[in-house]
Design a protein around this motif. Structure first.
Motif, PDB file in Angstrom:
ATOM      1  N   PRO A 148       0.824  -1.209   0.000  1.00  0.00           N
ATOM      2  CA  PRO A 148       0.000   0.000   0.000  1.00  0.00           C
ATOM      3  C   PRO A 148       0.856   1.257   0.000  1.00  0.00           C
ATOM      4  N   SER A 155      -3.398  -1.134  -3.706  1.00  0.00           N
ATOM      5  CA  SER A 155      -4.125  -2.327  -3.268  1.00  0.00           C
ATOM      6  C   SER A 155      -3.894  -3.476  -4.236  1.00  0.00           C
ATOM      7  N   ALA A 215      -4.126  -7.407  -3.233  1.00  0.00           N
ATOM      8  CA  ALA A 215      -5.310  -8.139  -3.685  1.00  0.00           C
ATOM      9  C   ALA A 215      -4.930  -9.336  -4.558  1.00  0.00           C
ATOM     10  N   PHE A 242     -11.532  -8.235  -2.975  1.00  0.00           N
ATOM     11  CA  PHE A 242     -12.045  -6.872  -3.140  1.00  0.00           C
ATOM     12  C   PHE A 242     -12.781  -6.394  -1.896  1.00  0.00           C
ATOM     13  N   ARG A 291     -10.034  -5.313   0.323  1.00  0.00           N
ATOM     14  CA  ARG A 291      -9.391  -4.140  -0.275  1.00  0.00           C
ATOM     15  C   ARG A 291     -10.193  -2.880  -0.002  1.00  0.00           C
ATOM     16  N   ASP A 292     -11.490  -2.943  -0.249  1.00  0.00           N
ATOM     17  CA  ASP A 292     -12.333  -1.755  -0.139  1.00  0.00           C
ATOM     18  C   ASP A 292     -12.422  -1.239   1.292  1.00  0.00           C
ATOM     19  N   VAL A 308      -7.528  -0.897   2.742  1.00  0.00           N
ATOM     20  CA  VAL A 308      -6.320  -0.358   2.125  1.00  0.00           C
ATOM     21  C   VAL A 308      -6.356   1.163   2.041  1.00  0.00           C
ATOM     22  N   ARG A 354      -5.421   5.516  -2.642  1.00  0.00           N
ATOM     23  CA  ARG A 354      -5.360   4.081  -2.913  1.00  0.00           C
ATOM     24  C   ARG A 354      -5.327   3.847  -4.420  1.00  0.00           C
ATOM     25  N   SER A 380      -5.033   0.597  -7.649  1.00  0.00           N
ATOM     26  CA  SER A 380      -5.123  -0.823  -7.979  1.00  0.00           C
ATOM     27  C   SER A 380      -3.970  -1.276  -8.867  1.00  0.00           C
ATOM     28  N   SER A 395      -9.479  -0.660 -11.530  1.00  0.00           N
ATOM     29  CA  SER A 395      -9.531  -1.699 -10.498  1.00  0.00           C
ATOM     30  C   SER A 395      -9.580  -3.106 -11.091  1.00  0.00           C
ATOM     31  N   ILE A 450      -6.383  -5.906 -11.088  1.00  0.00           N
ATOM     32  CA  ILE A 450      -6.191  -7.007 -10.147  1.00  0.00           C
ATOM     33  C   ILE A 450      -6.588  -8.325 -10.785  1.00  0.00           C
TER      34      ILE A 450
END
Length: 579
Positions: A295, A298, A302, A337, A340-341, A344, A462, A464, A487, A490
């Motif tokens: 971080p 993320s 992830a 996810f 992550r949401d 992070v 943040r 991805s 995003s 990932i």
């Protein structure tokens, strides 16, 4: 550890209706059978290689490698050209995450060149009289611009690992900017479709990209003398010519006096910016070590969580493009996810329970939540977790990734971005400014709880982005890979790693595979591919299935015993160059 959860896989596969199992078998395709996408062929070179999203950028990197340059030298030349010929995706007005592998001492490190919020920015940056702005209201203009970090990160990496003089790495970009280059099909189409509403409203971008009121046409020759002049200064004086002096003053004026959403960027924000060298995140997967960014990205976390969950399933026994594989991988993504949401954020501003999130026992427990049907995932409670609100920030797929391996076996995996297509729409000295502050949660609170990924002065939003490297059991570099895609990065990266390590595909076959993504919302299947034929069977499993264009841009290099094998995503205009 694996044997305890394999029966679970068997149970949910058996629970499929017989007709569904038969249908899934019929719908399995060979990797080369993807339709609607022009298939690229694997590229092999013996010594050094660059895979990037534009041929001119790959060729610039190759020339540096042929001159004896290191992987980071080639990365600098590649990025400077990408910012010119693919301005919608990345450039010196944005940020980047860089993984660097030094072969002689087997050392892996990362450079965080993520943008930071201006010091004057606060949690309610995107709230107008208590009403939170929509993303489309927020991204255009000055308010969304973060302090650019890509040049500082590259300069720091060059100081450590560069072989050629800094000034020599600017030659290709300066020459192309002065003499002109051919506008690509992708750039022309994105301009014609008007994907960035700010470009037609904000000067000088309006005049540059829409001369005489019409968008640039494919095949036109485009020059950028302002960019060339700035690069000459940076080549001669170093990055201080970007972060201080006339360029910094022009950037601040452009942001603060923007006709749309003026922002608070200050000279001190630019002068004080620091890239951060961080340890990589690494986990064991099968017999490999897979490593990525920590971080505020993320992406690495992830992807590693997905792999840690999927290690408990016999993926090698599942066929690419099958309903079984799509289901198991999608459920692992849902779980990753959800975490992550919630968790992070920039670790300088909040606690991220990394050890707990990657703990094998925690990931085993998460794997046990996967059943035969699609189901909404909620965040787990790893060791060290703290109460906070979930962040749903919008991220769009207009980023770039390139991979480099030099003649000494050193490597760079670099994902670079200005966020939305053509960024904020603001242009300074021939380059576009990012809109990365919209990667923060626009709403800072959810009831009584603060969102971890809220705006704060000096904070990094943040991301991805997921530049990754894979190492074998003897700590030899095996794979360098990454992708653009917001995003969805990932999912793109995780699937490609699985295809290479579990399904034994070569790197180009892996990247040619049809894409599917699940971000704990709905299941997207790539249109025009055999995966679209799975819609009915996956809908029967409870999925909200949508057929979409999934425009990844994976660029990767696999290191073999006697050669390098490179791949460029057929969904973009990339090329593998080398010798």
């Amino acid at each position: 550890m694996k044997s305890t959860l394999i029966p679970l896989v068997s149970l949910f596969l058996i629970s499929f209706a017989p007709s569904l199992l038969a249908q899934a078998t019929q719908e399995t395709r060979e990797p080369e059978a993807t339709t609607g996408i022009v298939q690229q062929q694997l590229t092999r070179f013996s010594t050094a290689m660059v895979s990037a999203a534009h041929p001119l950028a790959s060729d610039a990197g190759e020339r540096v490698l042929r001159a004896g340059g290191s992987a980071i030298d080639a990365a600098i030349a590649t990025q400077l050209v990408l910012g010119l010929v693919e301005p919608q995706s990345s450039g010196i007005g944005g940020g980047a995450f860089i993984l660097h592998w030094q072969a002689d001492n087997q050392a892996l490190t990362t450079f965080d060149g993520r943008e930071t919020a201006p010091a004057a920015a606060g949690p309610y940056l995107f709230a107008d009289h208590g009403k939170v702005m929509s993303w489309r209201e927020a991204y255009v203009g000055g308010k969304s611009v973060g302090v650019p970090g890509v040049l500082k990160a590259l300069a720091d990496a060059h100081q450590r690992y560069g072989q050629l003089p800094w000034e020599s790495l600017f030659t290709d970009a300066i020459t192309l900017a002065e003499q002109g280059f051919t506008v690509s099909s992708r750039t022309s189409k994105q301009l014609a479709m008007g994907w960035n509403s700010g470009l037609k409203q904000l000067s000088p971008a309006k005049e540059f990209f829409y001369p005489n009121g019409s968008s640039l046409l494919e095949g036109a020759t485009l020059k950028n003398p302002a960019y060339a002049a700035l690069l000459r200064n940076i080549a001669k004086e170093g990055v201080s010519a970007f972060y201080q002096g006339e360029n910094a003053e022009a950037m601040v004026k452009t942001v603060q006096q923007a006709a749309i959403n003026p922002g608070s960027l200050a000279l001190s924000d630019l002068a004080n910016y620091q890239a951060i060298e961080r340890d990589a995140l690494c986990v064991a997967y099968r017999v490999y070590q897979v490593c990525g960014m920590a971080p505020p990205s993320s992406g690495g976390l992830a992807v590693l969580q997905m792999l840690g969950i999927l290690e408990h399933f016999p993926l090698a026994e599942m066929q690419p493009n099958s309903a079984q594989a799509v289901h198991v991988i999608s459920q692992a993504s849902r779980l990753a996810f959800a975490d992550r949401d919630l968790y992070v954020t920039d670790p300088a501003f909040g606690h991220v329970p990394l050890a707990g999130l990657l703990d094998p026992a925690y990931l085993k427990q998460r794997a046990g939540l996967i059943s035969a049907q699609d189901q909404m995932a909620t965040a787990g409670i790893p060791l060290g977790a703290e109460a906070q609100a979930t962040s749903k920030a919008v991220e769009f797929p207009n980023t770039s990734h390139f991979s480099v391996v030099d003649a000494k076996g050193n490597a760079v995996s670099m994902t670079t971005s200005i966020e939305n297509v053509f960024g904020s729409g603001l242009m300074v000295n021939g380059y576009l400014l990012n809109n990365q502050l919209t990667d923060f949660s626009l709403a800072p609170r959810d009831g009584e709880l603060w969102v971890a990924n809220r705006v704060e002065g000096g904070k990094r939003p943040r991301s991805s982005m997921a530049p990754m490297m894979v190492f074998d059991a003897d700590n030899n570099l095996r794979l360098v890979i990454g992708s653009p895609g917001g995003s969805r990065i990932i999912n793109y990266v995780a699937l490609s790693i699985i295809a290479i390590l579990d399904w034994d595909l070569d790197v180009q076959q892996a990247i040619n595979l049809p894409r599917f993504t699940h971000r704990n919302d709905y299941l997207a299947l790539e249109q025009g591919t055999p995966l679209a034929e799975l819609k009915e069977s996956l809908t029967a499993m409870g999925y909200d299935v949508r057929i979409q264009d999934l425009n990844s841009g994976l660029h990767a290099i696999e290191v073999q015993a006697k050669q390098l094998e490179g791949a460029a995503d057929p969904r973009r205009e990339g090329k593998v160059s080398g010798f």
